[in-house]
Write an enzyme that holds these catalytic residues in place. Sequence first.
Site: not given
Length: 365
Positions: A178, A255, A356
């Site tokens: 990520r 998420s 995130e």
Amino acid sequence: MESAQLPRKLADLGALTRKDATFAQLTTLRVGGSIGLLVDCPDREIVFGAVKELADAQVPTIHLGGGSNLVAPDEGWPGAVLRVTSEGLSSALDSDGALVLADAGVRWDDLVAFAVESGLGGLECLSGIPGNVGASVKQNIGAYGSQLSDCLVEAELWNWSTGEHRWASAESLRLGYRSSAIRHEECVVVLTLRLRLTSDGLSAPIRYRELASAVGVREGERAPAREVRDAVLSLRAGKGMLLDEGDHDTWSTGSFFVNPVLPLDEAERLFPRAKRPERMPWFVEGEQVKLSAAWLIEHAGFGKGFPGEDAPARLSVKHTLAITNRGAATSADVLTLAGRVRAGVREAFGVRLEPEPIILGKGLD
């Protein structure tokens, strides 16, 4: 240039402008205030010209992709929000499979559908991820054991601060979990991606146990890409991870926290083997350990639907990693809940969760 002239100048370049847009209208979380000027650019030349006009007019400008990975402030943004809306999409077969060229404005799942319907494999595990192609590289999107970095060859980038325009290799982008070298580079705009896919109609090797079971193969095996895509979409729907305008449980950024990755010695100090819960997810990757953010959240006392039905923002009733807008939440509501969850996990386990999505404004701290 007077502000009244700016929209007309941008329109002359081919840009589409709006003064009545809000972040709540343009993001999947559906929070955030008004935008001074929304500027949509259908091709790269319009992007170049529009940014120059905005700079000349001294209008502060930020870049927005598909709006699926942003928590925008309730007070909005007084300047310009620029979106790259080009939608070119093509593929070409060669001796090594296929090369796919996708413009930044293409919806990510439309790219995956195009690949699968063209008999190309490699993207099917990333089905159903919201947002646009341009934003995908900034955080190296991933799901079900696959990441964009598995297929990315290079990305066309433009830095509106320096004027640099180049094709950057996947290696130079330093794509990680990520993360990428350009994740927090607001002035870097992704224009196009070039991807390498297989052309035999089969998926990439399936590395995720739940998905392998759903498809009916063993981990590491390949399967028809279309079957894998269907299975992924079904699994995502069951977790509230497919956008549905009528379902507030999908009004989220997906998420909210990434899975923590800790040095092995630190993870073993926090969770000694003798005391480690038997069912605690524990993924060793070299000298690092990846933990499950969802497991940590749940075992810190934050269950699905927390803090309850009356809360404007709460954890998804299907998936504790998603913070959802129940229809009337503000950005402040979302960030308050996120901060509460993060503090609880830190107190219970000594692990700091990192968000995130990009948080525009003051952030969690």
